[in-house]
Enzyme design. Structure first.
Site, PDB file in Angstrom:
ATOM      1  CG  HIS A   1      -2.241   0.504   1.260  1.00  0.00           C
ATOM      2  ND1 HIS A   1      -3.200   1.453   1.105  1.00  0.00           N
ATOM      3  CD2 HIS A   1      -1.763   2.052   1.489  1.00  0.00           C
ATOM      4  CE1 HIS A   1      -3.809   2.368   1.114  1.00  0.00           C
ATOM      5  NE2 HIS A   1      -2.424   2.798   1.636  1.00  0.00           N
ATOM      6  CD  GLU A   2       1.425   3.469   3.425  1.00  0.00           C
ATOM      7  OE1 GLU A   2       1.533   4.947   2.703  1.00  0.00           O
ATOM      8  OE2 GLU A   2      -0.073   3.238   4.045  1.00  0.00           O
TER       9      GLU A   2
ATOM     10  CG  HIS B   1       0.707   6.251  -0.720  1.00  0.00           C
ATOM     11  ND1 HIS B   1      -0.683   6.299  -1.487  1.00  0.00           N
ATOM     12  CD2 HIS B   1       0.062   5.899   0.379  1.00  0.00           C
ATOM     13  CE1 HIS B   1      -2.234   6.248  -0.573  1.00  0.00           C
ATOM     14  NE2 HIS B   1      -1.729   6.155   0.481  1.00  0.00           N
TER      15      HIS B   1
END
Length: 418
Positions: A18-19, A22
């Site tokens: 997920h990160e 980003h």
């Protein structure tokens, strides 16, 4: 112990990917990413690479990418402030030392007259024992040193707020998107490992000590007919077997190009209020890259739809908070799944990844979906909302999410001991 290790690996994978979404798209846009963190709270482990500090923190409650510009960036160098400047061979400032200047032997002490660390990248001031005002150019990757810690400066063009609306939205959306990508990849792996079910009248694996094994049925036996009724698909086989619990049936089988007839009596088993026949065999599967990719898309779509409907039902009141599970509930579920092997663990990881992706896309302050909602408002009104007001909304949203997490965790603990 196995449960704890698997839980940490699942949690780490979900947050990491997920990160990573980003981080990747933020860096592509030229945003300075100060930290990539797994977990919150005190640091357990950290290292720095390519301007970013990678950390593992104590509390397994999520993670974050700290992008320049999301917090106040400027260090206030008021006129009259004395700082130490470390210069490179091009006479560019590479370090701005705010305290403990004696640790830097070649530092040039300057009394600041003017400083701009975001746009012009200059410091003007008077050196000791000099009367002329001097202006020093600051390197775009210079660091300021305070209390023994070094922090890279963030010129405005490296800050989150300087990027286009599209670049900012993509950097935020990429986090949840990576959770769907992770789920898809896992489902493809599962399909490739255990094969994709196909609707052919061929016996898959035969369960040990089942009526099928005792009757002499083997894996890959092709069933051409049952009780003289042609079987053209696996569903045909299932339907006939289900309709004959405890009754002997005659199966015409082809094995290694040889035809034979096998008599078998399906076991009678209860399915709700109905008794059905069971042989103790699995459906046939095929292993292919294309089939696995298709299965990956199908399973990702199926679970996304199912979880989305559940979230809608939660919002509309069909589910209560008591039906939700937090880290404790997921830990308990992980312990149950571990007993069934690696495939079940992978399946759980994929489903949780989709859950995390969808949850983060909800238009709730402090979540990625909440930030995307503010971007939508910005696009409609033609200018961004005041940063302080938006920050306050996200802060309140984060506090409410933490409260929800505490309630859900308490419910999980109560269920565990009841």
């Amino acid at each position: 112990m196995n449960t704890a290790i698997v839980f940490i690996l699942i949690f780490g994978a979900l947050v990491f990917f997920h990160e990573l979404g980003h981080l990747y798209f933020a860096k592509r846009a030229g945003i300075l990413c100060r930290e990539f963190a797994i977990g919150f709270g005190p640091k357990l482990f950290s290292f720095e690479k390519n301007e970013t500090v990678y950390t593992v923190r104590l509390l397994p409650l999520g993670g974050y990418v700290r992008m320049a510009g999301e917090d106040p960036e400027t260090i206030e160098l008021k006129p009259g402030t004395k700082v130490g400047l470390v210069l490179n061979e091009k006479e560019e400032v590479t370090k701005i030392v705010l305290d403990n200047r004696e640790k830097y032997p070649n530092v040039r002490v300057v009394e600041v007259e003017q400083a701009d660390l975001e746009h012009k990248l200059i410091i003007s001031g008077y050196e000791e024992y000099e009367e002329d005002l001097q202006t020093f150019r600051i390197h775009e990757k210079a660091r300021y040193v305070s209390a023994g810690e070094e922090t890279q400066i963030a010129p405005y063009n490296r800050q989150f707020g300087s990027k286009t609306l599209g670049q900012r939205a993509l950097a935020i959306f990429a986090g949840p998107a990576m959770n769907f990508v992770l789920a898809f990849v896992i489902f493809v792996m599962i399909g490739f490992i255990q094969g994709i079910p196909v609707d052919k009248p061929i016996i898959g694996k035969v369960v040990s000590d089942s009526v099928a094994q005792k009757a002499g049925l083997h894996e890959d036996d092709k069933i051409s007919s049952i009780n003289n009724k042609p079987t053209n698909s696996w569903q045909d086989v299932v339907n006939i077997v289900r309709e004959n619990p405890g009754k002997e049936i005659k199966m015409d089988v082809t094995r290694d190009s040889k035809k034979m007839t096998i008599q078998v009596t399906p076991a009678a088993e209860k399915e709700g209020n109905v008794t059905v026949g069971r042989l103790g065999v699995q459906s046939p599967v095929e292993k292919s890259l294309f089939g696995s990719i298709k299965a990956g898309f199908d399973e990702t779509y199926r679970w996304t739809k199912l979880i989305f409907v559940s979230l809608v039902q939660l919002v509309t009141g069909h589910f209560s908070i008591n039906d939700l599970s937090g880290p404790v509930g997921i830990y308990n579920l992980t312990g149950q799944v571990v007993e069934y092997g690696t495939i079940r663990v992978l399946s759980l990881t994929a489903v949780l990844s989709i859950n995390l992706g969808l949850f983060n896309l909800l238009p709730v302050p402090a979540l990625d979906g909440g930030r995307l909602f503010f971007f939508l408002i910005e696009a409609l009104r033609g200018k961004p909302i005041d940063r302080q007001k938006e920050g306050m909304v996200h802060f309140i949203g984060f506090a409410l999410l933490m409260l929800l997490m505490l309630v859900v965790t308490w419910n999980d603990i109560r269920k565990f001991f009841l």
